[in-house]
Design an enzyme around this catalytic site. Structure first.
Site, PDB file in Angstrom:
ATOM      1  N   HIS A  38      -1.152  -1.800   0.882  1.00 61.83           N
ATOM      2  CA  HIS A  38      -2.167  -0.767   0.481  1.00 61.83           C
ATOM      3  C   HIS A  38      -3.481  -1.708   0.366  1.00 61.83           C
ATOM      4  O   HIS A  38      -4.505  -1.235   0.614  1.00 61.83           O
ATOM      5  CB  HIS A  38      -1.960  -0.572  -1.058  1.00 61.83           C
ATOM      6  CG  HIS A  38      -0.739   0.471  -1.290  1.00 61.83           C
ATOM      7  ND1 HIS A  38       0.287  -0.172  -1.846  1.00 61.83           N
ATOM      8  CD2 HIS A  38      -0.352   1.765  -0.797  1.00 61.83           C
ATOM      9  CE1 HIS A  38       1.422   1.021  -1.742  1.00 61.83           C
ATOM     10  NE2 HIS A  38       0.919   1.933  -1.354  1.00 61.83           N
ATOM     11  N   GLN A  62       5.618  16.216  -2.578  1.00 62.72           N
ATOM     12  CA  GLN A  62       6.094  15.459  -1.180  1.00 62.72           C
ATOM     13  C   GLN A  62       7.519  14.956  -1.438  1.00 62.72           C
ATOM     14  O   GLN A  62       7.697  14.622  -0.460  1.00 62.72           O
ATOM     15  CB  GLN A  62       5.172  14.555  -0.697  1.00 62.72           C
ATOM     16  CG  GLN A  62       4.965  13.337  -1.479  1.00 62.72           C
ATOM     17  CD  GLN A  62       3.709  12.361  -0.916  1.00 62.72           C
ATOM     18  OE1 GLN A  62       2.598  12.799  -0.933  1.00 62.72           O
ATOM     19  NE2 GLN A  62       4.187  11.366  -0.163  1.00 62.72           N
ATOM     20  N   SER A 186       6.663   0.098  -1.177  1.00 63.84           N
ATOM     21  CA  SER A 186       7.026   0.402  -2.478  1.00 63.84           C
ATOM     22  C   SER A 186       8.662   0.538  -2.738  1.00 63.84           C
ATOM     23  O   SER A 186       9.213   0.131  -3.729  1.00 63.84           O
ATOM     24  CB  SER A 186       6.293   1.494  -3.272  1.00 63.84           C
ATOM     25  OG  SER A 186       5.081   1.512  -3.121  1.00 63.84           O
TER      26      SER A 186
HETATM   27  P1  AMP Z   1       1.786   5.279  -0.358  1.00 70.79           P
HETATM   28  O1  AMP Z   1       1.450   4.816  -1.540  1.00 70.79           O
HETATM   29  O2  AMP Z   1       3.207   4.809   0.010  1.00 70.79           O
HETATM   30  O3  AMP Z   1       1.749   6.624  -0.430  1.00 70.79           O
HETATM   31  O4  AMP Z   1       0.903   4.815   0.708  1.00 70.79           O
HETATM   32  C1  AMP Z   1      -0.407   4.708   0.649  1.00 70.79           C
HETATM   33  C2  AMP Z   1      -1.251   4.656   1.981  1.00 70.79           C
HETATM   34  O5  AMP Z   1      -0.750   2.893   2.248  1.00 70.79           O
HETATM   35  C3  AMP Z   1      -0.690   5.212   2.869  1.00 70.79           C
HETATM   36  O6  AMP Z   1      -1.804   5.621   3.962  1.00 70.79           O
HETATM   37  C4  AMP Z   1       0.340   4.495   3.684  1.00 70.79           C
HETATM   38  O7  AMP Z   1       0.741   4.482   4.947  1.00 70.79           O
HETATM   39  C5  AMP Z   1      -0.254   2.878   3.546  1.00 70.79           C
HETATM   40  N1  AMP Z   1       0.607   1.747   3.637  1.00 70.79           N
HETATM   41  C6  AMP Z   1       1.697   1.803   2.776  1.00 70.79           C
HETATM   42  N2  AMP Z   1       2.657   0.604   3.285  1.00 70.79           N
HETATM   43  C7  AMP Z   1       1.946  -0.035   4.357  1.00 70.79           C
HETATM   44  C8  AMP Z   1       1.963  -1.275   4.880  1.00 70.79           C
HETATM   45  N3  AMP Z   1       2.955  -2.001   4.976  1.00 70.79           N
HETATM   46  N4  AMP Z   1       1.060  -1.477   6.098  1.00 70.79           N
HETATM   47  C9  AMP Z   1      -0.178  -0.553   5.985  1.00 70.79           C
HETATM   48  N5  AMP Z   1      -0.353   0.456   5.354  1.00 70.79           N
HETATM   49  C10 AMP Z   1       0.675   0.730   4.484  1.00 70.79           C
END
Ligand code: AMP
Length: 281
Positions: A38, A62, A186
């Site tokens: 993130h 979701q 996460s």
């Molecule tokens: P989330 O909190 O899982 O909804 O993720 C929020 C954003 O962070 C989304 O655009 C994900 O694709 C990005 N994201 C999560 N994990 C990674 C990672 N390991 N590398 C790059 N972006 C990430």
């Protein structure tokens, strides 16, 4: 000082006033429990834009009925510290009721949401595109940053923005990995010690597949080898392995130049996804 805002209308007013002053606004939507993946998106926004807003919202629509909505890690005070250190300007932290009271509208992107995670998680992408559409309308950023970790999500958001003429630039950012190659997520926190030790096999298998493709060994052999490798995970269960054209998310044809290998694997009860891009010509 970082501003924490809960009400969509307050955020709109604040962003409007920043835009009137000629400032560029970057936005990073998240579900919190922030890790370096993130933070890479946030750092990119801070570097590129005058104002960076990050949303923290565990989006209930979701999650499927049997998924981990209630168990999903919520770590707001820690997240807030990380965001302040990263010089993020605004945290949007809405209540569920302020986002979804009496909702009757769903944003549905067809076709590219049907395979991969869309097939395994019915309704998931409708939940994603609906919340992202709402967030983009509330925040009204010039740029919004998404990780390639959720590659199909990135493609669905890009398509939605194009189809609905939304005035925002969607920026895809590379996957951030642990030292042993495991894509940061996460959900990695759900893994037991023994499961965590197995998890790097996912990326290793994808890399093996990409090497075979680059050697011209062909898609079916590469896919077979990946599946064989993934079967070596103790207590693992493959949800899918697919090799697709990375622009269309369809089976590659003779015009395909850039492919992407996708995998979703359960280790114990934890479902992990990863992908890797391969240029074959
Ligand atoms: P989330 O909190 O899982 O909804 O993720 C929020 C954003 O962070 C989304 O655009 C994900 O694709 C990005 N994201 C999560 N994990 C990674 C990672 N390991 N590398 C790059 N972006 C990430």
């Amino acid at each position: 000082m970082i501003k924490i805002i809960k009400k969509p209308s307050y955020l709109r007013t604040l962003i409007d006033s920043e835009r009137c002053k000629g400032r560029t606004v970057g936005f990073v939507p998240t579900m919190g429990n922030l890790h370096d993946g993130h933070m890479s998106l946030i750092e990119r926004s801070v570097k590129q834009c005058d104002i960076t807003a990050v949303s923290i919202f565990v989006n209930p629509i979701q999650f499927g009925a049997n998924e981990d909505l209630s168990a999903y890690p919520r770590t707001f005070s820690n997240d807030r510290k990380k965001l302040a250190e990263a010089r993020c300007d605004i945290v949007f932290y809405p209540r569920i009721n302020d986002m979804y009271k009496n909702r009757m509208t769903t944003v549905h992107v067809s076709d590219i949401t049907e395979g991969l995670c869309g097939a395994s998680r019915p309704g998931h992408f409708d939940g994603v595109t609906t919340v992202v559409a709402k967030l983009l309308h509330i925040v009204n950023p010039h740029y919004a940053f998404f990780g390639e970790k959720d590659y199909q999500q990135l493609m669905a958001v890009k398509k939605m923005v194009f189809d609905l003429n939304m005035p925002v630039n969607i920026v895809g950012c590379p996957i951030v990995r642990e030292q042993d190659g495991l894509a940061m997520s996460s959900r990695n926190a759900y893994l037991s010690h023994a499961e965590r030790a197995q998890a790097p096999l996912i990326y290793r298998s994808l890399k093996k597949g990409s090497e075979l493709l680059m050697q011209g060994k062909g898609i079916s052999l590469a896919k077979r080898r990946i599946v064989e490798n993934l079967r070596g995970i103790d207590n693992g269960h493959i949800d899918y392995v697919e090799i697709l054209d990375q622009e269309t998310l369809k089976k590659p044809d003779t015009n395909s130049v850039k492919l992407r290998i996708f995998a979703a694997v359960f280790i114990g009860r934890t479902r992990l996804i990863d992908n890797i891009g391969v240029r074959i010509k």
